[in-house]
Motif scaffolding. Structure first.
Motif, PDB file in Angstrom:
ATOM      1  N   GLY A  78       0.695  -1.226   0.022  1.00 58.24           N
ATOM      2  CA  GLY A  78      -0.102  -0.116   0.063  1.00 58.24           C
ATOM      3  C   GLY A  78       0.829   1.280   0.036  1.00 58.24           C
ATOM      4  N   THR A 128      -3.452  -2.193   1.140  1.00 56.37           N
ATOM      5  CA  THR A 128      -3.724  -0.752   0.572  1.00 56.37           C
ATOM      6  C   THR A 128      -3.764   0.033   1.747  1.00 56.37           C
ATOM      7  OG1 THR A 128      -5.022   0.384  -1.076  1.00 56.37           O
ATOM      8  CG2 THR A 128      -6.104  -1.412   0.503  1.00 56.37           C
ATOM      9  N   GLU A 176      -7.937  -5.559  -2.165  1.00 51.41           N
ATOM     10  CA  GLU A 176      -6.709  -5.120  -2.584  1.00 51.41           C
ATOM     11  C   GLU A 176      -6.487  -3.700  -2.746  1.00 51.41           C
ATOM     12  OE1 GLU A 176      -3.072  -6.517  -4.042  1.00 51.41           O
ATOM     13  OE2 GLU A 176      -4.653  -7.734  -3.186  1.00 51.41           O
ATOM     14  N   ALA A 177      -7.237  -3.001  -3.225  1.00 48.17           N
ATOM     15  CA  ALA A 177      -7.140  -1.625  -3.513  1.00 48.17           C
ATOM     16  C   ALA A 177      -8.244  -0.762  -2.669  1.00 48.17           C
ATOM     17  CB  ALA A 177      -6.983  -1.512  -4.981  1.00 48.17           C
ATOM     18  N   THR A 179      -9.045   3.735  -2.116  1.00 49.17           N
ATOM     19  CA  THR A 179      -8.755   5.243  -2.040  1.00 49.17           C
ATOM     20  C   THR A 179      -9.923   5.775  -1.474  1.00 49.17           C
ATOM     21  OG1 THR A 179      -7.889   6.973  -3.436  1.00 49.17           O
ATOM     22  CG2 THR A 179      -9.574   5.942  -4.357  1.00 49.17           C
ATOM     23  N   GLU A 191      -9.885  -8.481  -5.410  1.00 48.17           N
ATOM     24  CA  GLU A 191      -8.914  -9.047  -6.446  1.00 48.17           C
ATOM     25  C   GLU A 191      -9.504 -10.437  -7.120  1.00 48.17           C
ATOM     26  OE1 GLU A 191      -4.118 -10.346  -6.928  1.00 48.17           O
ATOM     27  OE2 GLU A 191      -5.122 -10.214  -5.050  1.00 48.17           O
ATOM     28  N   GLY A 231      -4.153  -1.445  -6.889  1.00 48.48           N
ATOM     29  CA  GLY A 231      -4.050  -0.286  -6.587  1.00 48.48           C
ATOM     30  C   GLY A 231      -4.804   0.801  -6.928  1.00 48.48           C
ATOM     31  N   LEU A 232      -5.078   1.977  -6.256  1.00 53.25           N
ATOM     32  CA  LEU A 232      -5.980   3.030  -6.454  1.00 53.25           C
ATOM     33  C   LEU A 232      -5.193   4.351  -6.298  1.00 53.25           C
ATOM     34  CD1 LEU A 232      -9.572   1.952  -5.801  1.00 53.25           C
ATOM     35  CD2 LEU A 232      -8.681   2.714  -7.965  1.00 53.25           C
ATOM     36  N   GLU A 289       2.431  -2.973  -6.648  1.00 50.92           N
ATOM     37  CA  GLU A 289       1.179  -3.096  -5.951  1.00 50.92           C
ATOM     38  C   GLU A 289       0.429  -1.825  -5.258  1.00 50.92           C
ATOM     39  OE1 GLU A 289       0.118  -6.361  -3.273  1.00 50.92           O
ATOM     40  OE2 GLU A 289       1.082  -7.925  -4.655  1.00 50.92           O
TER      41      GLU A 289
END
Length: 334
Positions: A78, A128, A176-177, A179, A191, A231-232, A289
Motif C-alpha cells: 500500500g 492498501t 486489494e485496493a 482510495t 482481487e 492499487g488506486l 502493488e
C-alpha cells in the motif's frame, strides 16, 4: 517415444516448472524481528528506451531499489502521500514506513503498524492504504479477513470494521485496493473475479468512512486484458488511476496503469478501466502493488502530476525486490 507420451512429459515439465515459479514468487519467509534501524538506502535503477517508451504519457523521473531493515522494508503493498509530502507505505507483514524522498531533508520512520490488542498475533496482510490529506488519518484494508482499519495521524489504531459487502471475498484475493475520494467517499476493489463471462472484479463505493457502518454501492470493474486491480490513486479531475498486475509465464510481471471514473459507477453496473501505460519488463519490472499521486506546479508554472509506484517483494528476495518509481505526467494528457 510416441507423440502422445512426449506431449504428456512436456506438459508435466511445464506444470512442474510453473509450480516452482509460483512457489518462488509467492512464498514468504519466516517472520523476522525488526532491528529498529531507521535507515533506507535508495539504489538507483537505470531503465532502457523501450521501458521508458511504454510508460508514455508518463515520464520516468527517478527509480530506485529500496534497502533497509529486512523485517520491515519489504512486502510493501500500500502507498499514499502524507500532508508533509512524505510517502506512507504499508506492508503485508505489518510494516508501516514513512519514506522521505532523497533531497527532502526529512527523516524516515520505519516500524510496524499498531495492532489490535485482541489480536496479538495479527500481521494483517495489509494490501492498501489511503490518507486524508487534511488530517493525516489513514485507512488500510487487510486481505486475510477483509477488514478495514483506521489509524490516527500518529499511527495509533482508532478502529476497524469488517463490511458485510466484503465478507464473501476469499481471503487470498480479497480487498486489494482502496482510495478515499476527495469528497469523502471510499472506493474499495477486490482481487477476486466475479462469476460470469465478463471476468470483472467487485468494486464497492462507500458514501463515507466505512467504519461509520454505511452500506456501499457495488459495481463490477472490467480491467483491460488479464490484469487484476492492485492499487488506486486519485486524479485532480475526480477520476482514478487503477494499477493492474499480471504474472506471465515463466516469470514475468507486467503492470498496467489504467483510468476509471467513479462518476460512472452504478449499482450492479459494469464499470470500465481504460489502459494508459504499461511496465513491460526489464530493469523496472517487478510486482508493483502500491500507487500514489500528488499534483504540483513545475518551474514553468504548468500543472503536473507526480505518480509513485512501489513493489511488493513478497519477502522472498529471490526474483523480486522493493522498488520505488517516481513518474510525472501532464494531467491534460490523461
Amino acid at each position: 517415444m510416441g507423440v502422445g507420451r512426449r506431449w504428456f512429459l512436456r506438459a508435466m515439465l511445464v506444470t512442474a516448472f510453473a509450480a516452482f515459479v509460483l512457489f518462488i514468487v509467492w512464498h514468504r519467509s519466516a517472520l523476522l524481528k525488526p532491528t529498529g534501524s531507521q535507515a533506507i538506502a535508495f539504489r538507483p535503477i537505470t531503465a532502457d528506451a523501450a521501458e521508458i517508451e511504454a510508460l508514455q504519457p508518463f515520464t520516468l523521473s527517478r527509480a530506485w531499489r529500496l534497502e533497509g531493515d529486512p523485517a520491515v522494508v519489504a512486502g510493501l503493498s500500500g502507498l499514499d502521500i502524507l500532508p508533509d509530502g512524505r510517502l506512507l507505505a504499508l506492508g503485508d507483514r505489518g510494516s508501516r514506513i514513512v519514506i522521505a524522498l532523497p533531497g527532502s531533508g526529512k527523516p524516515h520512520k520505519v516500524g510496524l503498524s499498531a495492532t489490535d490488542p485482541a489480536r496479538l498475533t495479527e500481521i494483517g496482510d495489509t494490501e492498501t492504504v489511503t490518507v486524508d490529506p487534511a488530517t493525516a488519518t489513514s485507512w488500510s484494508a487487510m486481505e486475510t479477513d477483509n477488514r478495514i482499519v483506521r489509524y490516527a495521524a500518529d499511527g495509533s489504531r482508532s478502529g476497524d470494521t469488517e463490511p458485510a459487502a466484503m465478507a464473501h471475498w476469499p481471503e487470498n484475493v480479497g480487498s486489494e485496493a482502496m482510495t478515499r475520494l476527495p469528497d469523502g467517499r471510499f472506493l474499495v476493489l477486490g482481487e477476486v473475479r466475479d462469476k460470469g463471462v465478463d471476468r470483472t472484479f467487485p468494486a464497492l463505493l462507500f458514501p463515507r468512512d466505512p467504519l461509520s457502518g454505511a452500506e456501499p454501492v457495488m459495481a463490477h470493474l472490467q480491467m483491460p486484458g488479464d490484469y487484476k486491480p492492485v492499487g488506486l490513486a486519485n486524479l485532480p479531475d475526480g477520476r482514478v488511476l487503477v494499477l493492474g498486475r499480471v504474472l506471465r509465464f515463466p516469470m514475468r510481471f507486467r503492470n498496467l496503469i489504467a483510468i476509471a471514473d467513479p462518476r460512472d459507477i452504478r449499482a450492479a453496473g459494469l464499470w470500465r478501466a481504460e489502459p494508459v501505460a504499461e511496465i513491460i519488463g526489464g530493469a523496472l519490472s517487478d510486482n508493483y502493488e502500491g500507487i500514489a499521486t500528488a499534483p504540483f506546479t513545475n518551474e514553468d508554472g504548468a500543472e503536473r502530476l507526480r505518480v509513485w509506484l512501489v513493489s511488493d517483494d513478497n519477502q522472498q528476495r529471490i526474483l523480486q525486490s522493493t522498488k520505488l518509481l517516481e513518474l510525472e505526467v501532464d494531467p491534460a494528457r490523461l
